[in-house]
Write an enzyme that holds these catalytic residues in place. Structure first.
Site, short mmCIF file in Angstrom:
data_model
loop_
_atom_site.label_atom_id
_atom_site.label_comp_id
_atom_site.label_asym_id
_atom_site.label_seq_id
_atom_site.Cartn_x
_atom_site.Cartn_y
_atom_site.Cartn_z
N GLY A 48 60.68 26.52 3.46
CA GLY A 48 60.10 26.13 4.74
C GLY A 48 58.61 26.35 4.62
O GLY A 48 58.03 26.02 3.59
N GLU A 49 58.03 26.95 5.61
CA GLU A 49 56.59 27.27 5.54
C GLU A 49 56.47 28.77 5.78
O GLU A 49 56.80 29.26 6.86
CB GLU A 49 55.84 26.44 6.59
CG GLU A 49 54.42 26.09 6.17
CD GLU A 49 53.51 27.31 6.18
OE1 GLU A 49 52.78 27.51 5.20
OE2 GLU A 49 53.56 28.06 7.16
N SER A 50 56.02 29.48 4.76
CA SER A 50 56.15 30.93 4.80
C SER A 50 55.34 31.58 5.93
O SER A 50 55.78 32.56 6.52
CB SER A 50 55.79 31.53 3.44
OG SER A 50 54.51 31.12 3.04
N CYS A 80 61.96 29.21 -2.73
CA CYS A 80 60.71 28.57 -2.34
C CYS A 80 59.96 29.45 -1.32
O CYS A 80 59.57 30.56 -1.67
CB CYS A 80 60.96 27.15 -1.85
SG CYS A 80 59.50 26.15 -2.09
N ARG A 107 51.02 30.61 -3.82
CA ARG A 107 51.54 29.56 -2.95
C ARG A 107 50.99 28.20 -3.38
O ARG A 107 49.87 28.10 -3.83
CB ARG A 107 51.16 29.83 -1.49
CG ARG A 107 51.82 31.07 -0.95
CD ARG A 107 51.39 31.35 0.48
NE ARG A 107 51.78 30.28 1.37
CZ ARG A 107 51.24 30.09 2.58
NH1 ARG A 107 50.29 30.89 3.01
NH2 ARG A 107 51.66 29.10 3.33
N ILE A 137 59.06 21.46 -4.05
CA ILE A 137 58.35 20.91 -2.89
C ILE A 137 57.23 21.88 -2.50
O ILE A 137 57.51 22.98 -2.01
CB ILE A 137 59.31 20.70 -1.69
CG1 ILE A 137 60.49 19.80 -2.08
CG2 ILE A 137 58.54 20.10 -0.50
CD1 ILE A 137 61.58 19.70 -1.02
N ARG A 138 55.98 21.46 -2.75
CA ARG A 138 54.83 22.36 -2.49
C ARG A 138 55.20 23.80 -2.92
O ARG A 138 55.04 24.77 -2.17
CB ARG A 138 54.42 22.32 -1.01
CG ARG A 138 53.91 20.94 -0.59
CD ARG A 138 53.45 20.91 0.85
NE ARG A 138 54.51 21.29 1.77
CZ ARG A 138 55.55 20.52 2.10
NH1 ARG A 138 55.68 19.31 1.59
NH2 ARG A 138 56.46 20.95 2.93
N HIS A 173 64.17 24.26 -5.09
CA HIS A 173 65.15 24.14 -4.00
C HIS A 173 66.54 23.87 -4.58
O HIS A 173 66.93 22.71 -4.72
CB HIS A 173 64.76 22.99 -3.07
CG HIS A 173 63.67 23.32 -2.12
ND1 HIS A 173 63.89 23.67 -0.81
CD2 HIS A 173 62.33 23.36 -2.30
CE1 HIS A 173 62.73 23.90 -0.22
NE2 HIS A 173 61.78 23.72 -1.09
N GLU A 175 69.30 23.92 -3.30
CA GLU A 175 70.23 23.29 -2.35
C GLU A 175 70.04 21.77 -2.29
O GLU A 175 70.80 21.09 -1.61
CB GLU A 175 70.04 23.91 -0.95
CG GLU A 175 68.83 23.44 -0.16
CD GLU A 175 67.49 24.00 -0.64
OE1 GLU A 175 67.43 24.61 -1.73
OE2 GLU A 175 66.49 23.81 0.06
N1 GLN Z 1 54.29 25.75 0.47
C1 GLN Z 1 55.18 26.52 1.29
C2 GLN Z 1 54.57 27.89 1.59
O1 GLN Z 1 53.60 28.26 1.00
C3 GLN Z 1 56.55 26.68 0.62
C4 GLN Z 1 57.18 25.32 0.44
C5 GLN Z 1 58.67 25.29 0.46
O2 GLN Z 1 59.35 26.24 0.84
N2 GLN Z 1 59.20 24.14 0.10
O3 GLN Z 1 55.04 28.59 2.43
#
Ligand code: GLN
Length: 191
Positions: A48-50, A80, A107, A137-138, A173, A175
């Site tokens: 997600g987005e930490s 992630c 990150r 993903i990022r 990921h 999943e």
């Molecule tokens: N870039 C996100 C972060 O720094 C992590 C990306 C992800 O969980 N797919 O939180």
């Protein structure tokens, strides 16, 4: 195996993790508040987005509850953003973390060119090495592995899955592919 798993359900693709656990025949529950951690034997912390996750964990009380849960030696699998949350050190930018595994992470460590990619990596366990498709993903990059940390998978020259005691992390990921290897590893560790 009669274990009860939890999947942190504050943000992100927790249902996809649940679908993988279903395919393994494991029982799981969505975790949105501290009381739901009671009786949980293993916790998956999805991507997600930490930074957002930290805020949601604070406001729900789950930051402290997960710290307390992990302090009992109970298993955690961070993927992630979930890996960022459980790492010891975080950079780019620095932010607070639970410090459950002795790794350093950067990150978005793979740059913007490869924001999102499915690439081939290698998973290794007692039975040997095997190829594994991995979706990034990022993604955070593991920049340091502490002495007690075991590398479980590699990709493009980097460790992308690791374990210390009862804490497992993956920068990708697991999943989002058909490959059950990473979740099976965690479920068997919990059992
Ligand atoms: N870039 C996100 C972060 O720094 C992590 C990306 C992800 O969980 N797919 O939180």
């Amino acid at each position: 195996m009669a274990v009860e798993l939890g999947v942190l359900g504050l943000q992100g693709d927790y249902a996809a993790h649940g679908a993988m656990l279903d395919r393994l025949g494991a029982t799981w529950h969505v975790i949105k508040k501290p009381s739901q951690l009671d009786g949980i034997d293993g916790l998956v912390m999805p991507g997600g987005e930490s930074t957002t996750l930290i805020k949601l964990m604070d406001s729900s009380g789950l930051w402290k509850a997960i710290a307390d849960y992990a302090a009992l030696g109970k298993p955690v699998f961070g993927t992630c953003a979930g890996m960022i949350l459980v790492a010891k050190d975080v950079i780019n930018p620095a932010q607070r973390s639970l410090g459950l595994i002795d790794i350093g992470v950067e990150r978005n460590g793979y740059g913007r060119q490869i924001d999102s990619a499915e690439v081939g990596g290698i998973f290794r366990d007692a039975e040997g090495n095997r190829p594994m498709d991995m979706v990034f993903i990022r993604a955070p990059r593991i920049t340091r592995l502490g002495d007690g940390v075991e590398a479980l998978a590699e990709c493009r020259g980097d460790v992308v899955m690791a374990r210390q005691d009862r804490v497992v992390v993956a920068s990708f990921h697991p999943e989002l592919t058909d490959d059950l290897t990473a979740h099976r590893y965690f479920v068997e560790m919990v059992a």
